[in-house]
Scaffold this motif. Sequence first.
Motif, PDB file in Angstrom:
ATOM      1  N   TYR A  87       2.938   5.948  -3.028  1.00 45.28           N
ATOM      2  CA  TYR A  87       4.044   6.688  -3.654  1.00 45.28           C
ATOM      3  C   TYR A  87       3.756   6.954  -5.134  1.00 45.28           C
ATOM      4  CZ  TYR A  87       8.749   7.779  -5.332  1.00 45.28           C
ATOM      5  OH  TYR A  87       9.839   8.382  -5.912  1.00 45.28           O
ATOM      6  N   TYR A  88       3.194   5.958  -5.828  1.00 47.56           N
ATOM      7  CA  TYR A  88       2.876   6.144  -7.247  1.00 47.56           C
ATOM      8  C   TYR A  88       1.761   7.166  -7.421  1.00 47.56           C
ATOM      9  CZ  TYR A  88       1.031   5.203 -11.892  1.00 47.56           C
ATOM     10  OH  TYR A  88       0.563   5.336 -13.176  1.00 47.56           O
ATOM     11  N   ILE A  89       0.761   7.144  -6.522  1.00 47.44           N
ATOM     12  CA  ILE A  89      -0.344   8.100  -6.648  1.00 47.44           C
ATOM     13  C   ILE A  89       0.153   9.522  -6.425  1.00 47.44           C
ATOM     14  CG2 ILE A  89      -2.510   8.837  -5.581  1.00 47.44           C
ATOM     15  CD1 ILE A  89      -3.117   5.894  -5.038  1.00 47.44           C
ATOM     16  N   LEU A  90       1.065   9.709  -5.519  1.00 45.10           N
ATOM     17  CA  LEU A  90       1.549  11.054  -5.223  1.00 45.10           C
ATOM     18  C   LEU A  90       2.546  11.570  -6.255  1.00 45.10           C
ATOM     19  CD1 LEU A  90       2.038  10.765  -1.348  1.00 45.10           C
ATOM     20  CD2 LEU A  90       0.191  11.939  -2.583  1.00 45.10           C
ATOM     21  N   THR A  91       3.409  10.713  -6.735  1.00 45.99           N
ATOM     22  CA  THR A  91       4.504  11.165  -7.621  1.00 45.99           C
ATOM     23  C   THR A  91       4.291  10.828  -9.094  1.00 45.99           C
ATOM     24  OG1 THR A  91       5.729   9.097  -7.283  1.00 45.99           O
ATOM     25  CG2 THR A  91       6.133  10.908  -5.730  1.00 45.99           C
ATOM     26  N   LYS A  92       3.307   9.975  -9.397  1.00 39.41           N
ATOM     27  CA  LYS A  92       3.066   9.507 -10.768  1.00 39.41           C
ATOM     28  C   LYS A  92       4.294   8.821 -11.346  1.00 39.41           C
ATOM     29  CE  LYS A  92      -1.009  11.352 -10.536  1.00 39.41           C
ATOM     30  NZ  LYS A  92      -2.198  10.485 -10.342  1.00 39.41           N
ATOM     31  N   GLN A  93       5.082   8.187 -10.504  1.00 41.42           N
ATOM     32  CA  GLN A  93       6.274   7.460 -10.921  1.00 41.42           C
ATOM     33  C   GLN A  93       6.331   6.128 -10.189  1.00 41.42           C
ATOM     34  OE1 GLN A  93       9.702   9.856 -10.159  1.00 41.42           O
ATOM     35  NE2 GLN A  93       9.314  11.287 -11.843  1.00 41.42           N
ATOM     36  N   GLU A  94       6.936   5.152 -10.855  1.00 41.06           N
ATOM     37  CA  GLU A  94       7.149   3.865 -10.214  1.00 41.06           C
ATOM     38  C   GLU A  94       8.281   3.979  -9.202  1.00 41.06           C
ATOM     39  OE1 GLU A  94       8.009  -0.800 -11.512  1.00 41.06           O
ATOM     40  OE2 GLU A  94       7.977   0.829 -12.999  1.00 41.06           O
ATOM     41  N   LEU A  95       8.140   3.245  -8.105  1.00 40.55           N
ATOM     42  CA  LEU A  95       9.149   3.331  -7.052  1.00 40.55           C
ATOM     43  C   LEU A  95      10.391   2.524  -7.451  1.00 40.55           C
ATOM     44  CD1 LEU A  95       9.995   4.327  -4.306  1.00 40.55           C
ATOM     45  CD2 LEU A  95       8.851   2.343  -3.267  1.00 40.55           C
ATOM     46  N   LEU A  96      11.354   3.255  -8.067  1.00 42.27           N
ATOM     47  CA  LEU A  96      12.657   2.687  -8.399  1.00 42.27           C
ATOM     48  C   LEU A  96      13.708   3.431  -7.590  1.00 42.27           C
ATOM     49  CD1 LEU A  96      12.292   2.369 -12.285  1.00 42.27           C
ATOM     50  CD2 LEU A  96      11.964   0.573 -10.564  1.00 42.27           C
ATOM     51  N   TYR A  97      14.708   2.686  -7.169  1.00 46.27           N
ATOM     52  CA  TYR A  97      15.693   3.293  -6.280  1.00 46.27           C
ATOM     53  C   TYR A  97      16.427   4.495  -6.905  1.00 46.27           C
ATOM     54  CZ  TYR A  97      14.914  -0.742  -3.271  1.00 46.27           C
ATOM     55  OH  TYR A  97      14.345  -1.686  -2.457  1.00 46.27           O
ATOM     56  N   PRO A  98      16.888   4.451  -8.182  1.00 49.41           N
ATOM     57  CA  PRO A  98      17.552   5.652  -8.752  1.00 49.41           C
ATOM     58  C   PRO A  98      16.625   6.855  -8.837  1.00 49.41           C
ATOM     59  CG  PRO A  98      18.106   3.692 -10.021  1.00 49.41           C
ATOM     60  CD  PRO A  98      17.001   3.302  -9.092  1.00 49.41           C
ATOM     61  N   ASP A  99      15.368   6.619  -9.294  1.00 47.50           N
ATOM     62  CA  ASP A  99      14.431   7.741  -9.400  1.00 47.50           C
ATOM     63  C   ASP A  99      14.076   8.305  -8.026  1.00 47.50           C
ATOM     64  OD1 ASP A  99      14.472   7.306 -12.107  1.00 47.50           O
ATOM     65  OD2 ASP A  99      12.619   6.119 -12.123  1.00 47.50           O
ATOM     66  N   MET A 154       0.816  -1.206   0.000  1.00 48.95           N
ATOM     67  CA  MET A 154       0.000   0.000   0.000  1.00 48.95           C
ATOM     68  C   MET A 154       0.853   1.261   0.000  1.00 48.95           C
ATOM     69  SD  MET A 154      -3.059  -1.034   2.659  1.00 48.95           S
ATOM     70  CE  MET A 154      -3.774   0.597   2.511  1.00 48.95           C
ATOM     71  N   GLY A 155       2.013   1.199   0.679  1.00 48.33           N
ATOM     72  CA  GLY A 155       2.922   2.344   0.659  1.00 48.33           C
ATOM     73  C   GLY A 155       3.493   2.600  -0.725  1.00 48.33           C
ATOM     74  N   PHE A 156       3.819   1.512  -1.461  1.00 46.54           N
ATOM     75  CA  PHE A 156       4.310   1.673  -2.840  1.00 46.54           C
ATOM     76  C   PHE A 156       3.238   2.291  -3.736  1.00 46.54           C
ATOM     77  CE2 PHE A 156       7.573  -1.996  -2.460  1.00 46.54           C
ATOM     78  CZ  PHE A 156       8.388  -1.160  -1.707  1.00 46.54           C
ATOM     79  N   LEU A 157       1.976   1.830  -3.558  1.00 53.98           N
ATOM     80  CA  LEU A 157       0.878   2.386  -4.341  1.00 53.98           C
ATOM     81  C   LEU A 157       0.657   3.863  -4.019  1.00 53.98           C
ATOM     82  CD1 LEU A 157      -1.401   1.983  -6.369  1.00 53.98           C
ATOM     83  CD2 LEU A 157      -2.865   1.243  -4.451  1.00 53.98           C
TER      84      LEU A 157
END
Length: 370
Positions: A267-279, A262-265
């Motif tokens: 993060y995507y809703i807030l940033t519109k980006q997939e949670l990748l470590y470099p990004d 749910m935390g990953f989801l």
Amino acid sequence: MIWFGRVAKLHYGVLRCSLSSASGKSSSAIQVPYLSRQWCRYGAPRPVHYYSTLPPATGNTDISVQYKYGRPVLSLPLPSRSELCQFSLRPMLMTVTDFLSDIQREDPGVAIAAVLSTDGEKVCSSTSIDTVLNQDFQILINSTIYRIHSPGRESPEHSTSIDDMKTVVHMLQSALNLPEHQLLRQIQLLRRLDTLKQELGPLEEVRAQVAGRAESQSMRVEWAVLAFLSLQGSFLGYLTWFVFAWDVMEPVTYFITYATSMGFLGYYILTKQELLYPDAKDRQFLHFFHKRAAMEHFDTHRYNALRDQLATVRTHYQAIVRTHYQAIVRTHYQAIVRTQIHYQAIVRTHYQAIVRTHTDTTHYETNWLR
């Protein structure tokens, strides 16, 4: 008494000359011998001299352009001196204004000088001499018009040599000096580059400091997340093996995994980006960078605008330099092709001459055998 008779005869002779002139007859010294003797005795009337400001009329106004040592030479009569003056023409480097200035500099008595076409139309002062020499033209000096006969491009050999000379001169000019507008544009771009670099110097120093601190803070966050995950795994292992059994801890770990998803989801809703470590690391770096820049009063908008201008000016400068070198390469290639064509024409001419000589020799031997 004798003197009075001579005076009467003199008056009679003058009256007779006047009457004969009025009737259309010429009175010469043979018709009035006594009058001539009286002129010789008492003195003849003084001759009258007439002066004019116009240049003396030239007998031949047709002049031809001649080539000496590969350069056109024009011989013009100057009005102040009764002699010809040779003017060496530089077809690619001279204009009509330069040629007329040389004429007026050589003879200060030239008040009016112009180059006309064969139809009498005035040629523009910025026209190249090479263009003027392509056909016949006229030169106006004061009130005298000289017709100039130009060889033009009648001889193929001459035109080929002139083209080769033009190519060589153009190659040298391109290799040594840029065209005027390109040179001015290049100087302007270099000055603009220096100005932008001077303005970016202090900003680059401040940016390096802010970026260093933002990098260190983002690294701290990464190590903190790693430490949290390590402590979380250790604590779950302690509860599983030392406090509770796996049957009790299995639902706990399931809900922890579900909460992490749910935390990953989120993060995507807030940033519109997939949670990748470099990004994620770059995003955290930018967050700390802008926060620190506001504290240091660093103008990021001005810095970005100057960086964009510097990139644009550098691109234009590289384009001008690239165009210049492409022109040099193209000129060299055209010169090589033209030289090959010229040599092929020479070889073809020599081959035809050899064939013609062989044919004449065979024909002579046949006639001799007969």
